[in-house]
Design an enzyme around this catalytic site. Structure first.
Site, PDB file in Angstrom:
ATOM      1  N   HIS A 198      32.726  36.148  26.406  1.00 23.81           N
ATOM      2  CA  HIS A 198      32.901  36.780  25.108  1.00 23.81           C
ATOM      3  C   HIS A 198      31.578  37.369  24.608  1.00 23.81           C
ATOM      4  CE1 HIS A 198      35.134  36.403  21.118  1.00 23.81           C
ATOM      5  NE2 HIS A 198      34.431  37.492  21.201  1.00 23.81           N
ATOM      6  N   GLU A 440      47.117  48.846  42.281  1.00 24.20           N
ATOM      7  CA  GLU A 440      45.951  48.055  42.679  1.00 24.20           C
ATOM      8  C   GLU A 440      46.257  47.183  43.889  1.00 24.20           C
ATOM      9  OE1 GLU A 440      44.857  45.506  39.371  1.00 24.20           O
ATOM     10  OE2 GLU A 440      46.926  45.395  38.703  1.00 24.20           O
ATOM     11  N   ASP A 464      40.633  45.711  42.204  1.00 26.29           N
ATOM     12  CA  ASP A 464      41.580  44.956  43.019  1.00 26.29           C
ATOM     13  C   ASP A 464      42.031  45.754  44.242  1.00 26.29           C
ATOM     14  OD1 ASP A 464      41.659  42.464  41.889  1.00 26.29           O
ATOM     15  OD2 ASP A 464      43.117  43.025  40.358  1.00 26.29           O
TER      16      ASP A 464
END
Lengths: 591, 71
Positions: A198, A440, A464
């Site tokens: 965060h 992906e 990915d």
């Protein structure tokens, strides 16, 4: 950490956001609730002071409510006490009297609260019944909780800073970050946090030099120590010697010059020399980041990751909670589009409150849309919230990790159910939301033409796609060097997707990291991409590169690349062809 | 418990022991009366629309607050 004779200390951490700054340390301390200062406030400050008190009570109450909610059955005996506390927060004798005292005595909220709680305490000590006497602890606990938010929530401190400093903190919460006044803070360093934490996201959105994850820097630094923050390299230097100071002062000047050039051009349209336009959008996951979306002149939000709200709670969020957040976001970004990606959980992010069976290969397991189709009630809640928010602005709906046609058919059934339920509930919503899927997984790239019949757009997730087509976990240091967007197989896969999209008439956007790296831009242009979505901070640099290339040239470049067979060949060609345009790679400032 | 009920009232609900009275919506105020178990209390309100609330408070007291004797 290393230390020289002069007392200069170098500590390595993680780069939060790039840049260099030099300044005096200002330690943000969370302790110090014991000592309460009293000061008088002006007439005009009475109302703001009352509001500050009210917001501290609200924060303490919210925190308290979260504790109650997360209570497991073993502790439900404590529920009565906790619920009593909940009522006490707003008790007239505490809440009302404190506000009265702020008004009447014109003192700061901390002092008023302390005065009132002391009065209550004295009153209770006079009671004869020992049971009633003991109740005083409840009141003390409640007022301490509020006090912690009054003092500990750093709004007083951070917004009080009146000299340009470098913040040194254990960690920064979003609340803290929102209090940072950029003109007063040169940079910040924290003990905790990593690139994807965060705090890392906040660091990027604030766009001031920062280094995170320094371990225990707060213990090495005292107020007014001179600190060099090298956010580009993730290093801080405490009490630097003269040579080091001189060297960094020079580097800082060079970096700022470079930034100034980029910033000057950032408002210009993203068009190539021959007039082809490329949409440059932002990848974000917090509402706070909307500021950087606007600052960097993004053409909308190309990827809004929705995991954060799920990770932030101790349970699944409700439709209302999701709706509120999405609505706020689209209202801020409108008339530009926000692409909301549905929950992509269990790959690298796991919900603590919803553990599925232990998986040997989470990346190949019950993640993203597979999880959502397995738990349709959770998926339905999110889809409903998104469709409702779409009544307030422009939304596109994006489904991650689709690997076969059956999945998109099932997803569309859930969307239909959502529409049906919302109609039944007579809610305001918009069902004409463009639907897209992430490409992906290699199987989706291969089946792109068929998948295209079911959707309005593709979003190529390169991180990915590369991982799955090359079978490389890039967090595994031993194989990470094999992970490269210039792998010829990856480029050919993207070409396949582009061709399939053209045939079926769907739009394509690329939202992986590949889209935000300047060196890839000529190749992506040549492949025919018209929209890229990236970390907002990368937009100005990408735009600068884009404005110097010619689209016809890039098509020829890609023709050549599609015949090549190694990363090295492709890299060399791109670098040779575009060396004058790309930012210098070898300078320290641009890692 | 009492305070929670009293907060739903339109007007102030008073709880007293004959000598002093307290605002029933404030736990602290009620506690400061110093009424232990077995005391007799007097409930008052300023408007008859709140009488049902007095009744529910009375019921709560009569049943001994379940097991919870916080108030």
């Amino acid at each position: 950490m290393s230390e020289t004779e002069s007392g200069q200390k170098v500590i390595h951490g993680i780069s939060g956001s790039p840049g260099i700054c030099i300044g005096k340390a200002y330690i943000v301390d969370r302790e110090g609730v014991d000592i309460i200062k009293r000061y008088f406030i002006a007439d005009s400050s009475v109302q703001p002071e009352i509001n500050r008190f009210k917001s501290a009570v609200k924060k303490a109450k919210d925190e308290h409510a979260a504790i109650i909610e997360s209570l497991n059955d073993d502790l439900s005996s404590q529920l009565n006490i906790l619920e009593t506390h909940m009522v006490l927060f707003k008790d007239k004798m505490l809440y009302g009297k404190t506000i009265e005292t702020i008004e009447k005595d014109q003192v700061n909220a901390e002092w008023a609260l302390k005065k009132v709680s002391r009065q209550v305490k004295t009153m209770f000590e006079k009671l004869e019944d020992p049971y009633l006497q003991a109740r005083v602890t409840d009141i003390v606990q409640v007022s301490e909780q509020v006090m912690r938010h009054l003092v500990g929530a750093q709004d007083i401190k951070i917004s009080d800073i009146n000299k340009r400093v470098i913040l040194v903190a254990h960690d920064l919460s979003p609340a803290d970050a929102s209090q940072i006044q950029l003109e007063r803070i040169k940079g910040f360093v924290t003990d905790r946090g990593g690139r994807d934490s965060h705090t890392g996201i906040i660091a990027k959105s604030l766009d001031i030099p920062s280094v995170l994850g320094l371990g225990n820097v707060t213990q090495f630094v005292v107020n007014d120590d001179i600190i060099i923050v090298d956010g580009s390299n993730g290093i801080i230097i405490i009490n630097p010697d003269e040579d080091t100071l001189f060297k960094y002062e020079e580097r800082r000047a060079r970096y700022e010059e470079y930034r100034a050039v980029i910033a000057r051009d950032s408002h210009l349209p993203a068009v190539t020399l021959d007039g082809k336009r490329m949409g440059l959008m932002a990848n974000i996951e917090l509402l706070e980041e909307v500021v950087s979306v606007k600052d960097n002149a993004a053409d909308g939000v190309g990827l809004f990751r929705t995991e954060f709200l799920y990770l932030d709670l101790k349970r699944f969020p409700t439709e209302e909670e999701l709706f509120d957040k999405y609505k706020e976001l689209v209202e801020l970004v409108t008339p530009k589009f926000v692409t909301i990606r549905t929950l992509d959980i269990n790959g690298d992010k796991v919900l603590p409150y919803s553990q599925t069976a232990e998986e040997a290969n989470p990346a190949l397991g019950m993640r993203a849309v597979r999880f959502c189709l397995n738990r349709p009630e959770i998926f339905l809640t999110q889809i409903k919230a998104i469709l409702r928010a779409a009544a307030f602005g422009n939304i596109k709906l994006l489904i991650p990790m689709i690997s076969c046609v059956e999945e998109i058919i099932q997803v569309k059934e859930v969307i239909e159910t959502a529409v049906w339920e919302l109609e039944d509930e007579e809610k305001i919503f918009n069902k004409n939301v463009p639907l897209g899927i992430m490409i992906e997984v290699p199987s989706a790239a291969i089946m792109a033409e068929e998948l295209g019949e079911y959707v309005d757009f593709f979003s190529i997730g390169t991180n990915d796609l590369i991982q799955y087509s090359m079978a490389i976990d890039r967090r595994n240091r031993q194989v990470a060097h094999l992970y490269h967007p210039f792998n010829p197989a990856v480029i050919r896969l993207v070409k396949m997707i582009m061709d399939a999209a053209k045939k079926t008439g769907v739009d394509v956007v690329m939202c992986g990291e590949m889209a935000g790296d300047p060196i890839n831009i000529p190749v992506l242009m040549g492949l025919g991409l018209q929209e890229l979505s990236m970390n907002p901070g990368s937009i100005p640099i990408v735009k600068q590169v884009l404005r110097k290339i010619d689209s016809a040239d890039t098509e020829k470049l890609v023709e050549q690349i599609l015949k090549m067979r190694s990363v090295a060949e492709i890299s060399d060609l791109v670098k040779a062809r575009y060396k004058d345009i790309l930012p210098l790679e070898d300078s320290d400032e641009q890692q | 418990m009492i305070a929670k009920l009293a907060q739903n009232a339109d007007t102030v609900v008073w709880i007293g022991d004959g000598e002093n009275r307290a605002d029933a919506s404030s736990i602290i105020d009620i506690l400061s009366l110093g009424c232990s178990k077995g005391y007799e209390v007097l409930l008052e309100t300023e408007n008859e629309v709140d009488i049902p609330i007095l009744d529910s408070i009375k019921e709560l007291i009569d049943t001994g607050f379940g097991e919870d004797v916080d108030e």
